[in-house]
Scaffold this motif. Sequence first.
Motif, short mmCIF file in Angstrom:
data_model
loop_
_atom_site.label_atom_id
_atom_site.label_comp_id
_atom_site.label_asym_id
_atom_site.label_seq_id
_atom_site.Cartn_x
_atom_site.Cartn_y
_atom_site.Cartn_z
N PHE A 1 0.84 -1.19 0.00
CA PHE A 1 0.00 0.00 0.00
C PHE A 1 0.88 1.25 0.00
O PHE A 1 1.91 1.30 0.68
CB PHE A 1 -0.92 0.02 1.23
CG PHE A 1 -1.89 -1.13 1.27
CD1 PHE A 1 -3.17 -1.00 0.75
CD2 PHE A 1 -1.52 -2.35 1.83
CE1 PHE A 1 -4.06 -2.05 0.79
CE2 PHE A 1 -2.41 -3.41 1.87
CZ PHE A 1 -3.69 -3.27 1.34
N ILE A 2 0.44 2.26 -0.77
CA ILE A 2 1.19 3.51 -0.83
C ILE A 2 0.23 4.67 -1.08
O ILE A 2 -0.62 4.60 -1.96
CB ILE A 2 2.28 3.44 -1.93
CG1 ILE A 2 3.03 4.75 -2.06
CG2 ILE A 2 1.70 3.01 -3.26
CD1 ILE A 2 4.24 4.68 -2.97
N PRO A 3 0.31 5.74 -0.28
CA PRO A 3 -0.54 6.92 -0.51
C PRO A 3 0.14 7.84 -1.52
O PRO A 3 1.33 8.16 -1.38
CB PRO A 3 -0.60 7.58 0.88
CG PRO A 3 0.70 7.20 1.53
CD PRO A 3 1.12 5.86 0.95
N ILE A 4 -0.58 8.28 -2.53
CA ILE A 4 0.01 9.11 -3.58
C ILE A 4 -0.93 10.23 -4.01
O ILE A 4 -2.14 10.21 -3.71
CB ILE A 4 0.38 8.28 -4.83
CG1 ILE A 4 -0.89 7.76 -5.52
CG2 ILE A 4 1.32 7.14 -4.51
CD1 ILE A 4 -0.66 7.19 -6.90
N SER A 5 -0.36 11.19 -4.69
CA SER A 5 -1.14 12.16 -5.47
C SER A 5 -0.50 12.20 -6.85
O SER A 5 0.57 12.80 -7.03
CB SER A 5 -1.11 13.55 -4.82
OG SER A 5 -1.67 14.50 -5.71
N ALA A 6 -1.10 11.51 -7.80
CA ALA A 6 -0.53 11.43 -9.14
C ALA A 6 -0.47 12.81 -9.79
O ALA A 6 0.48 13.12 -10.51
CB ALA A 6 -1.35 10.47 -10.00
N LEU A 7 -1.46 13.66 -9.53
CA LEU A 7 -1.50 14.98 -10.16
C LEU A 7 -0.35 15.85 -9.67
O LEU A 7 0.29 16.55 -10.47
CB LEU A 7 -2.84 15.65 -9.85
CG LEU A 7 -3.12 16.96 -10.58
CD1 LEU A 7 -3.18 16.74 -12.08
CD2 LEU A 7 -4.41 17.59 -10.07
N GLN A 8 -0.05 15.80 -8.37
CA GLN A 8 1.01 16.65 -7.81
C GLN A 8 2.35 15.93 -7.69
O GLN A 8 3.37 16.57 -7.40
CB GLN A 8 0.57 17.16 -6.43
CG GLN A 8 -0.68 18.03 -6.49
CD GLN A 8 -1.02 18.65 -5.15
OE1 GLN A 8 -0.27 18.53 -4.18
NE2 GLN A 8 -2.16 19.33 -5.08
N GLY A 9 2.36 14.61 -7.88
CA GLY A 9 3.61 13.87 -7.88
C GLY A 9 4.05 13.33 -6.54
O GLY A 9 5.16 12.81 -6.41
N ASP A 10 3.19 13.41 -5.51
CA ASP A 10 3.57 12.92 -4.19
C ASP A 10 3.71 11.41 -4.17
O ASP A 10 2.78 10.68 -4.53
CB ASP A 10 2.51 13.34 -3.15
CG ASP A 10 2.45 14.83 -2.96
OD1 ASP A 10 3.17 15.34 -2.09
OD2 ASP A 10 1.69 15.50 -3.71
N ASN A 11 4.90 10.93 -3.76
CA ASN A 11 5.19 9.50 -3.59
C ASN A 11 5.10 8.71 -4.90
O ASN A 11 4.92 7.49 -4.87
CB ASN A 11 4.28 8.85 -2.54
CG ASN A 11 4.71 9.19 -1.12
OD1 ASN A 11 5.86 9.52 -0.88
ND2 ASN A 11 3.77 9.12 -0.19
N VAL A 12 5.22 9.37 -6.04
CA VAL A 12 5.23 8.65 -7.31
C VAL A 12 6.67 8.35 -7.72
O VAL A 12 7.10 7.19 -7.71
CB VAL A 12 4.50 9.43 -8.42
CG1 VAL A 12 4.55 8.67 -9.74
CG2 VAL A 12 3.04 9.68 -8.02
N VAL A 13 7.42 9.38 -8.04
CA VAL A 13 8.85 9.21 -8.31
C VAL A 13 9.67 9.70 -7.12
O VAL A 13 10.66 9.08 -6.73
CB VAL A 13 9.26 9.96 -9.60
CG1 VAL A 13 10.78 9.95 -9.78
CG2 VAL A 13 8.59 9.32 -10.81
#
Length: 417
Positions: free
Chosen positions: A179-191
């Motif tokens: 499990f991972i919390p992300i915000s794809a639009l803002q880039g949080d925890n993606v790269v």
Amino acid sequence: MLETNQLLRFITAGSVDDGKSTLIGRLLYDSKSLFEDQLQAIETISQKKGFQGIDLALFTDGLRDERTQGITIDVAYRYFTTPKRKFIIADTPGHIQYTRNMITGASTANAAIILIDARYGVVEQTKRHAFIASLLQIGHIIVCVNKMDLVQFSETKFQEIQNQFEAFSAKMVVKDVRFIPISALQGDNVVNRSTQMPWYQGAPLLHMLETLHISSDTNRVDARFPVQTVIRPQLANIPDYRGYAGQIASGFFRVGDDVTIMPSGFSSKIKSINWGYKTIQEAFAPMSVTMTLEDDMDVSRGDMIVRKNNKPQAKQDLEVMLCWLHNDPAKPRTKYSVQHCNNSQKAMIKEVLYKIDIETLQRNTDTKAIAMNDICKVTIRTTKPLMVDAYRENRTTGSFILIDDATHETVAAGMVV
């Protein structure tokens, strides 16, 4: 080093508007895996649509209807490479009527990213896609709780959704769920790691994908060679040549191996193996080769060459898990065509044993009707035997599709139990 990097195939799945295309766009953009002309073209289209920045979803949504409606319809494949690994991404649609496309993308995946909108939590389509991933023996599921920026990066909300999914996935067979919390639009925890969620101590998504341990999903034990065509060139320098061409489904073959032709049961030895213009001593999946045998025998398309002491089951009555893909429901006692490897046979659904309730994963035996997106266990009967293995042991020889004889449309995908 890049040439020898291990390849990871993964899909993005989940309900509609959970941010799958945006996530892939963010992965490509932040990992600098885009060409300059691609970036300029997307920036131009984004400005025309009124976006202040870049519409990341446009990197995968290529069809005109997809860009107009802001949804994914077809499976979009994208490729990128980092110093640690090569990737093939299948961006699959979230709408329930396009579940068939999700199954297509998942059939070859090593891992699945299931996106969940942090505002709504686990919904029916989330459960359906997670169960299909489990059914297709995808060993790793990464649950990305997306749009955390819309719930103020709440740890409580993330934990609540994680508990929901864990309660559901406890009924499935999956080796690894993360499990991972992300915000794809803002880039949080993606790269890059997010500064908005210091309570999350895990790795960002790209690092997780780069370090995910995957073993080959190709069966290396059971040697299976479905014959696609017979080659008989009329050349003076190779008189009486009879070669059997196709792609090795699993295992190894070597010159001199004792083999059996299925379903006839006749035995012979491998005389030679040709790979293109080269003559080689051994071949393995998924190489496409031409084999010759020491004995002349009747071998044709649809037959299978296997090891003498390791044979698949030759069965006409099969118990299978079926994913119904067509808009029209299954018709009882209707003739279909089964396409299994290179073998095509007529078949019909004899009996529906049970259907899976997606909400609870319970077996429902009350109704026998099969409608679109139903997942059920059925028995089918074919006109001639199919050479099959259980899907859990061999994904290639354990899978097939059903085709409607009247319309020639694919109506279902099946896995041998």
